[in-house]
Design an enzyme around this catalytic site. Sequence first.
Site, short mmCIF file in Angstrom:
data_model
loop_
_atom_site.label_atom_id
_atom_site.label_comp_id
_atom_site.label_asym_id
_atom_site.label_seq_id
_atom_site.Cartn_x
_atom_site.Cartn_y
_atom_site.Cartn_z
N CYS A 155 -22.73 -23.22 31.02
CA CYS A 155 -23.92 -23.69 30.29
C CYS A 155 -25.21 -23.31 31.03
O CYS A 155 -25.43 -23.72 32.17
CB CYS A 155 -23.83 -25.20 30.11
N GLY A 156 -26.07 -22.55 30.36
CA GLY A 156 -27.32 -22.12 30.96
C GLY A 156 -28.25 -23.27 31.30
O GLY A 156 -28.91 -23.28 32.34
N HIS A 157 -28.32 -24.27 30.42
CA HIS A 157 -29.19 -25.42 30.68
C HIS A 157 -28.68 -26.23 31.88
O HIS A 157 -29.48 -26.80 32.62
CB HIS A 157 -29.27 -26.31 29.44
N CYS A 158 -27.37 -26.27 32.05
CA CYS A 158 -26.78 -26.96 33.20
C CYS A 158 -27.16 -26.25 34.49
O CYS A 158 -27.48 -26.88 35.51
CB CYS A 158 -25.26 -27.04 33.08
#
Length: 524
Positions: free
Chosen positions: A46-49
């Site tokens: 996950c990029g946001h993670c």
Amino acid sequence: MKYSFALAGLAALAAASDVHDLTKDTFDPFVKEHDLVLAEFFAPWCGHCKALAPEYEEAATSLKDKEIALAKIDCTAEQDLCQSYGIEGYPTLKVFRGPANVAPYQGARKAQAIVSYMTKQSMPSVSLLQSKDTLEDFKTADKVVLVGFFDKDDKSSNATFGEVADEMRDTFLFGATSDKALAKAEGVKQPAVVLYKTFDEGKSTFEEGFTREALAEFAKTASTPLIGEVGPETYAGYMAAGIPLAYIFAETPEERDDLSKTLKPIAEKQKGKVNFATIDAAAFGQHAGNLNLEVGTWPAFAIQDTQKNQKFPYPNQGSIKDLSEKKIAKFVNDYVSGKVEPSVKSEPIPDKQEGPTTIVVAKNYQDVVMDDSKDVLLEFYAPWCGHCKALSPKYDELAAIFKPHADKITIAKVDATANDIPDEIQGFPTIKLYKAGSKDAPVDYAGSRTVEDLADFVRDNGSHHVDVSGAEGEKTEGVDTDGMPQQAPAATAKEGVKEKVARAAGKVKESMVDDDSVEEHDEL
């Protein structure tokens, strides 16, 4: 040897982490052992993670001395644990006070914001301040704190203050004292509330009209900087403030500082009516397009009615002289007086609705979406959104299924980046059902993005309760599917929704766009 040193460095870095990795076996014991835990449920891809990770680590280190624990759970490895807490997206952050007492984290995803939010969570809704030293410490515990000075027998003021503190504890720290000497030293008479802040004049005092509504309004207004800065950490707060926001776009800190000084008298005059804030045009310049300004021509000025989502761009851009105190004062005064018409950005109304899905633009929004005789399912999408592209063929199929009931139901979509719409959309795609006879209370869709689930949602929540579970499929001719997931051919006359969904699922699954393949944007 260098390789060994590198491995040792990585091992030391991992060991130094103040974020606790939890599994299904260690999770319950950990949250039972710690009074307060912030847990991040994440996925490695996950990029946001990934973007959150350094902020989360910094916050964990800052909160360690306050005995507030930060933990993370890899949901690709701990699927059962994540499912038990209803995790549907990444990252999801939850506040735990034991395994059974769980609340969503509602702060921003920056280190300072996490520290501030969790510090508030660790304290009672109202802290009792019994000495000058505790008062002085409390005044600097956060950027904004509120202190009530009440007589111990003043039950009404104490109760009102407590109600507001319970309601707003996630936003502010609240303290109270009944010591008359402390009130006198602070220059107030009981009953009073003083909001201490690290900006502007340093404090604001509330002494009249002790109602819950008035005190809550005071807290919101007095806690907002005279001219603040719009960014990822502050944007939601400005949107929730309930009053219009005036944006001052400039590329450099020096320009923003100069313009703040120039426009400060206007902000002082309009305080409580219009909030003023600068915004970094170099980092968040694309947001100017959302306000119907010309992106790239700086400095610029615009007002947004955050309640109606209306935009009022100042017509002159590109010169400091255009943003003089005299010129902006006239524009703001005219706006407050209702003399400025909102700017409406709209694509042209389609000459012909060629596909099964009705295309909505700003200019036909009222005619289509607010048609009180019909249930209208409306998708708000962005052209660059991968999930929107993946949904497109399924949404067209849904529209085709409901086409025989066009007198009762409209399946529609609108490009929310190219058209001004009444609602503030937080993400894409967003789907809402505007029921016949109840257009002022749209129902948000939060289920799976399948044709069957969407059809059931329309049936169960619409005013007409149309059931298409046994409907015939119709070909969606004339739809431009270039670059979109391939849609399965139309169903036979005997196929219902379930059969069509099952047949189309394979095609759609192959063409799903992963979240991290979507182009990054400088959206607030």
